[in-house]
Design an enzyme around this catalytic site. Structure first.
Site, PDB file in Angstrom:
ATOM      1  N   GLU A  44      -3.875  -9.432   3.594  1.00 55.44           N
ATOM      2  CA  GLU A  44      -4.846  -9.067   4.815  1.00 55.44           C
ATOM      3  C   GLU A  44      -5.681 -10.109   5.313  1.00 55.44           C
ATOM      4  O   GLU A  44      -6.470 -10.670   5.946  1.00 55.44           O
ATOM      5  CB  GLU A  44      -5.203  -7.520   4.316  1.00 55.44           C
ATOM      6  CG  GLU A  44      -4.544  -6.689   4.905  1.00 55.44           C
ATOM      7  CD  GLU A  44      -3.631  -6.319   3.825  1.00 55.44           C
ATOM      8  OE1 GLU A  44      -2.961  -5.118   3.893  1.00 55.44           O
ATOM      9  OE2 GLU A  44      -3.242  -7.072   2.541  1.00 55.44           O
TER      10      GLU A  44
ATOM     11  N   GLU B 282       0.702  -1.456   0.079  1.00 54.02           N
ATOM     12  CA  GLU B 282       0.030  -0.080  -0.312  1.00 54.02           C
ATOM     13  C   GLU B 282       0.625   1.237  -0.084  1.00 54.02           C
ATOM     14  O   GLU B 282       0.258   2.160  -1.058  1.00 54.02           O
ATOM     15  CB  GLU B 282      -0.701   0.239   1.282  1.00 54.02           C
ATOM     16  CG  GLU B 282      -1.871  -1.397   0.919  1.00 54.02           C
ATOM     17  CD  GLU B 282      -2.940  -1.224   2.228  1.00 54.02           C
ATOM     18  OE1 GLU B 282      -4.302  -1.232   1.573  1.00 54.02           O
ATOM     19  OE2 GLU B 282      -2.487  -1.686   3.102  1.00 54.02           O
TER      20      GLU B 282
HETATM   21  N1  T1G Z   1       4.235  -7.629  11.737  1.00 57.61           N
HETATM   22  C1  T1G Z   1       4.850  -7.769  12.631  1.00 57.61           C
HETATM   23  N2  T1G Z   1       5.848  -8.968  13.229  1.00 57.61           N
HETATM   24  C2  T1G Z   1       6.002  -9.110  11.677  1.00 57.61           C
HETATM   25  C3  T1G Z   1       5.206  -9.780  10.740  1.00 57.61           C
HETATM   26  C4  T1G Z   1       4.695  -7.911  10.508  1.00 57.61           C
HETATM   27  N3  T1G Z   1       3.425  -7.736   9.243  1.00 57.61           N
HETATM   28  N4  T1G Z   1       5.623 -10.507   9.310  1.00 57.61           N
HETATM   29  C5  T1G Z   1       6.314 -10.911   9.758  1.00 57.61           C
HETATM   30  N5  T1G Z   1       6.622 -10.890  11.492  1.00 57.61           N
HETATM   31  C6  T1G Z   1       7.888 -11.291  12.649  1.00 57.61           C
HETATM   32  C7  T1G Z   1       7.187 -12.742  12.679  1.00 57.61           C
HETATM   33  O1  T1G Z   1       6.259 -12.817  13.903  1.00 57.61           O
HETATM   34  C8  T1G Z   1       8.992 -13.324  13.201  1.00 57.61           C
HETATM   35  O2  T1G Z   1       9.039 -12.971  14.623  1.00 57.61           O
HETATM   36  C9  T1G Z   1      10.186 -12.811  12.517  1.00 57.61           C
HETATM   37  O3  T1G Z   1       9.397 -11.441  11.595  1.00 57.61           O
HETATM   38  C10 T1G Z   1      10.303 -12.829  10.914  1.00 57.61           C
HETATM   39  O4  T1G Z   1       8.879 -13.152  10.264  1.00 57.61           O
HETATM   40  C11 T1G Z   1      -2.933  -1.634   6.956  1.00 57.61           C
HETATM   41  C12 T1G Z   1      -3.911  -3.742   8.316  1.00 57.61           C
HETATM   42  C13 T1G Z   1       6.921 -11.645   5.390  1.00 57.61           C
HETATM   43  C14 T1G Z   1       6.575 -13.435   4.391  1.00 57.61           C
HETATM   44  O5  T1G Z   1       0.453 -10.887   6.615  1.00 57.61           O
HETATM   45  O6  T1G Z   1       3.760 -13.941   5.723  1.00 57.61           O
HETATM   46  O7  T1G Z   1      -0.492  -4.677   6.763  1.00 57.61           O
HETATM   47  O8  T1G Z   1       8.936 -15.017  15.537  1.00 57.61           O
HETATM   48  O9  T1G Z   1      10.111 -16.089  10.679  1.00 57.61           O
HETATM   49  O10 T1G Z   1       9.159 -16.948   7.000  1.00 57.61           O
HETATM   50  O11 T1G Z   1      -3.310  -3.521   4.738  1.00 57.61           O
HETATM   51  O12 T1G Z   1       6.882 -13.347   8.105  1.00 57.61           O
HETATM   52  O13 T1G Z   1      10.710 -14.406  14.712  1.00 57.61           O
HETATM   53  O14 T1G Z   1      10.249 -12.853  16.521  1.00 57.61           O
HETATM   54  O15 T1G Z   1       7.473 -15.082   9.362  1.00 57.61           O
HETATM   55  O16 T1G Z   1      10.960 -15.321   6.175  1.00 57.61           O
HETATM   56  C15 T1G Z   1       0.167  -7.935   6.587  1.00 57.61           C
HETATM   57  C16 T1G Z   1       2.972 -11.073   7.447  1.00 57.61           C
HETATM   58  C17 T1G Z   1      -0.239  -7.848   7.286  1.00 57.61           C
HETATM   59  C18 T1G Z   1       3.070 -10.685   6.093  1.00 57.61           C
HETATM   60  C19 T1G Z   1       8.357 -13.612   5.988  1.00 57.61           C
HETATM   61  N6  T1G Z   1       1.291  -8.169   6.460  1.00 57.61           N
HETATM   62  N7  T1G Z   1       3.908 -11.986   7.871  1.00 57.61           N
HETATM   63  O17 T1G Z   1       8.189 -14.801   6.254  1.00 57.61           O
HETATM   64  O18 T1G Z   1       9.910 -14.817   8.749  1.00 57.61           O
HETATM   65  S1  T1G Z   1      -2.069  -6.313   8.093  1.00 57.61           S
HETATM   66  C20 T1G Z   1       1.790  -9.624   6.067  1.00 57.61           C
HETATM   67  C21 T1G Z   1       4.736 -13.090   6.541  1.00 57.61           C
HETATM   68  C22 T1G Z   1      -1.324  -5.031   6.919  1.00 57.61           C
HETATM   69  C23 T1G Z   1      -2.451  -3.368   5.924  1.00 57.61           C
HETATM   70  C24 T1G Z   1      -2.812  -4.398   6.739  1.00 57.61           C
HETATM   71  C25 T1G Z   1       6.433 -13.056   6.966  1.00 57.61           C
HETATM   72  C26 T1G Z   1       6.993 -12.897   5.443  1.00 57.61           C
HETATM   73  P1  T1G Z   1       9.670 -13.889  15.174  1.00 57.61           P
HETATM   74  P2  T1G Z   1       9.190 -15.057   9.914  1.00 57.61           P
HETATM   75  P3  T1G Z   1       9.942 -15.972   6.959  1.00 57.61           P
END
Ligand code: T1G
Length: 686
Positions: free
Chosen positions: A124, A104
């Site tokens: 999302e 975004e």
């Molecule tokens: N926020 C906070 N922490 C996050 C995070 C996030 N978005 N994504 C990953 N982490 C942390 C995770 O908990 C872990 O922490 C570490 O990073 C490594 O992640 C307004 C509301 C990016 C593909 O849904 O899909 O945006 O356990 O082990 O396998 O529209 O993480 O080490 O303490 O998963 O290499 C939308 C979510 C949010 C993406 C990487 N975004 N993340 O995968 O590593 S909603 C998502 C992932 C949003 C807006 C809306 C995956 C990754 P820890 P990991 P990975």
């Protein structure tokens, strides 16, 4: 260190986001971006702003850890509007996994340059939400309606090439983000890379595409996302307002609570007491036993690039194992998980033999022989003789005492339980069962192996059935009690499938084979407490030689692809009711789900109480990734928190009127309910 840094050079301002591990758009990133754009607006030395990120990825979304807390200004929608309104063109350089709020932010910039390997998405909906910072409004202004709605309602990412073809990216480069950022900025300065505000682009989402999607998506989450995207036909400001209202609605939904919990469950389980111990790299593997599980485990190791030596007792069993593994790999090629070349490489790395000595040099051996303590102890005795010093000796038992198995070796510190779920090369869950003498290094090394096998590993202590099967054994009884008391078994299956399970318990038993449960009931018969109710219907079925799908008859009848209720089962049930003087009664689907879940939560609470699982979230992960538990509920103990612990205490106390032995409120559940606490609170402290 600031999460946003600015460096100016030759008319360019390079704005670097640096917020490890995934540059989540938390408060420091949002405020840093707004301050950067505001500060640069008045800086005459700067004509073009270039946004990029350090580390393994551009912004991977809003910071999920901030969800549910009071929002700190500026919120992401505001950040996006400030970026878009910037008088100076902003080009962003995207790498890694640019997701959610990260995409975004990119959509609000005036040009987008990708770096090879990039994946872009709006996941999302996987969190029970929808894009809440303009994604549903700006994406349809940049790409065709089909692509936009697919990304918004499915949550699936697209590759950089697809994004370039769709017009989401304006250029695709190779190299490190900073170098690509400098070049991109230069191209804007010399006019070879055009910039434009997304807001000024015409919407490309037609009513036909929307109607077509409305016909094929299911569930409140996707429908809400579609509704938001539909507002993109309005002026941007109005559409953004509607998107925000729907986003706030989604934030308050149970689906979001459950799915967010599932997201963190997958990651929280990696935090174990042994995390600081030395984790060795295991490069070669051995498997004892070439049955369905042994062959599946060998396949999982081959898919992870490990050479595998599989040992079986007889030649024909060796051939059976090789055929099963060959079929498993062929299946992976069909599912496009593997190329034919990779399949051939994997098969070439497989050795199948009857010679136990062939395991002398492997780093880890996983035993998957018949579930008998005597047989397993004999195997581990032999492994102790042939395997090299330091090799890890693991058992795939699904309930036997790992300590008893380890006691037959001279190296119990290297003995551990690695409990895979069938099919072992597909199911993501791996229960890692820690014996009382298992060394921390052995545990840490096996968690590292699990990551290599792309498994979600959950740590469990030793007890009958560990975490999953112990809880399963308990709640399955509630289904046979409801069946005997009057609920048709297929109604029970339907009720739980409507609740979200992929398959109901009776259909699962038929798939797994009724003979397995029968053997377990016979094994436990000698120890069954006299107060415990016992239902004989399943025994009657097995006595006919009906073991489910594999015999074409079980609870259901199987004729090719069609399945129907086996009428004999109702007769067995009524005969047992008559014999025990049970008056049949009816259950609503909701009542069935309430009892099933109350039984599951009860034993899950006891598993946490007994410290078999580290935290409640570990139990949730086991059921999410090994037992097909519906993700929107986040797992049995998240379900308990969402339902209300006091409600569950009341329900169990009510059921206990009928059966005070089976229905007992676990102390932990009562304590938390009385203290107004949740299982979630225990996840925080552990
Ligand atoms: N926020 C906070 N922490 C996050 C995070 C996030 N978005 N994504 C990953 N982490 C942390 C995770 O908990 C872990 O922490 C570490 O990073 C490594 O992640 C307004 C509301 C990016 C593909 O849904 O899909 O945006 O356990 O082990 O396998 O529209 O993480 O080490 O303490 O998963 O290499 C939308 C979510 C949010 C993406 C990487 N975004 N993340 O995968 O590593 S909603 C998502 C992932 C949003 C807006 C809306 C995956 C990754 P820890 P990991 P990975």
């Amino acid at each position: 260190m600031a999460s946003v840094e600015i460096r100016k050079e030759n008319g360019l301002a390079l704005v670097k986001i640096d917020n490890p591990p995934v540059n989540a758009a938390g408060y420091s990133v949002r405020s840093g971006l707004v301050n950067a754009v505001r500060d640069l607006a008045g800086d005459e030395t700067v004509r073009v702003i270039v946004l990029y990120a350090a580390g393994r990825t551009f912004v991977a979304g809003a910071d999920i850890r901030e969800f549910g807390q009071p929002p700190k200004q500026p919120v992401l929608p505001e950040v996006c509007e400030i970026l878009e309104a910037s008088a100076k063109p902003i080009v962003c350089v995207l790498h890694g996994t640019t997701l959610g709020g990260g995409l975004e932010i990119a959509l609000s910039c005036h040009a987008r340059v990708g770096i090879k390997g990039l994946r872009l998405g709006l996941p999302e909906v996987n969190l029970g939400l929808l894009p809440g910072a303009g994604g549903t409004q700006r994406l349809p202004r940049l790409v065709d309606g089909q692509t936009a709605l697919t990304m918004i309602t499915s949550g699936k990412p697209v590759s950089a090439n697809v994004a370039l073809d769709a017009g989401l990216l304006d250029d695709l480069q190779e190299g490190d983000p900073e170098a690509v950022a400098l070049a991109a900025g230069q191209k804007v300065l010399d006019g070879t890379l055009k910039t434009r505000a997304t807001a000024d682009q015409d919407n490309r989402l037609s009513a036909d595409v929307i109607d077509a999607f409305r016909g094929k998506i299911t569930g409140e989450v996707a429908e809400r996302a579609l509704k938001a995207a539909e507002a993109s036909n309005l002026p941007l400001a109005e559409g953004l307002k509607i998107e925000r209202e729907l986003f706030v609605e989604a934030m308050g939904s149970n689906a979001h609570k459950g799915l967010k919990h599932a997201f963190f469950a997958e990651r929280a389980v990696a935090h174990i007491p042994e995390a600081k111990a030395e984790a060795r790299e295991l490069t070669s593997g051995g498997v004892i036993g070439g049955g369905t599980m042994g062959s599946g485990i060998a396949t999982a190791m081959l898919l992870a690039g490990m050479p595998v030596t599989l040992v079986e007792m007889e030649k024909d069993r060796v051939d059976f194992a090789r055929n099963t593994i060959t079929k498993n790999l062929a299946g992976a090629v069909q599912r496009s998980k593997l190329t034919e070349a990779q399949r051939d490489t994997a098969l070439a790395a497989l050795t199948c033999t009857t010679d136990m000595a062939a395991l002398a040099d492997v780093d880890v051996v996983i035993e998957a022989v018949f579930e008998s303590m005597e047989v397993k102890q004999e195997v581990f005795g032999k492994l102790d003789e042939v395997c090299k010093h330091g090799a890890i000796l693991a058992t795939n038992t699904s309930y036997l005492d790992v300590n008893e198995i380890a006691s037959t070796t001279t190296r119990p510190k290297n003995v551990i339980g690695l409990h895979f779920f069938s099919p072992a090369h597909v199911m993501r869950l791996l229960e890692i069962v820690v014996g009382k003498e298992t060394a921390p290094e052995t545990v840490a090394t096996c968690f590292k192996l699990a990551k290599k096998l792309r498994k979600i590993a959950v740590r469990a202590e030793v007890c009958d059935g560990f975490i999953g099967n112990r809880i399963l054994a308990h709640y399955l009884k509630s289904t046979s009690y409801m069946h005997l008391d009057g609920a048709p078994f297929d109604q029970i299956d339907t009720a739980l499938e409507e609740f979200g399970f992929a398959m109901g318990p009776f259909a699962v038993s038929d798939l797994a084979g009724l003979d397995i449960g029968w053997a377990t009931r016979k094994r436990k018969a000698a120890f069954r407490p006299s107060q415990e109710r016992y239902v004989e219907i399943a025994d009657r079925i097995c006595e006919q030689g009906w073991f489910g799908r594999k015999t074409g008859k079980g609870f259901y009848l199987y004729d090719g692809k069609t399945r129907s209720v086996n009428p004999a089962v109702a007769e067995f049930a009524q005969a047992e009711r008559n014999a025990k003087g049970i008056t049949r009664r009816s259950f609503t689907n909701q009542k069935i789900v309430d009892r099933y879940m109350a039984a599951m939560v009860s034993e899950a609470a006891r598993v946490v109480e007994d410290k078999i699982a580290l935290r409640p979230i570990d139990v949730d992960a086991v059921f999410l990734f090994g037992y097909g538990f519906p993700r929107v509920w986040g797992g049995p103990l998240q379900y308990a928190d969402m339902t209300g612990l006091d409600v569950l205490v009341q329900r169990i106390e009510a059921y206990a009127q009928e059966d005070p032995y089976y229905w007992q409120v676990p102390d932990l559940l009562r304590e938390l309910a009385e203290a107004g606490k949740t299982f979630g609170d225990l996840n925080k402290v552990a």
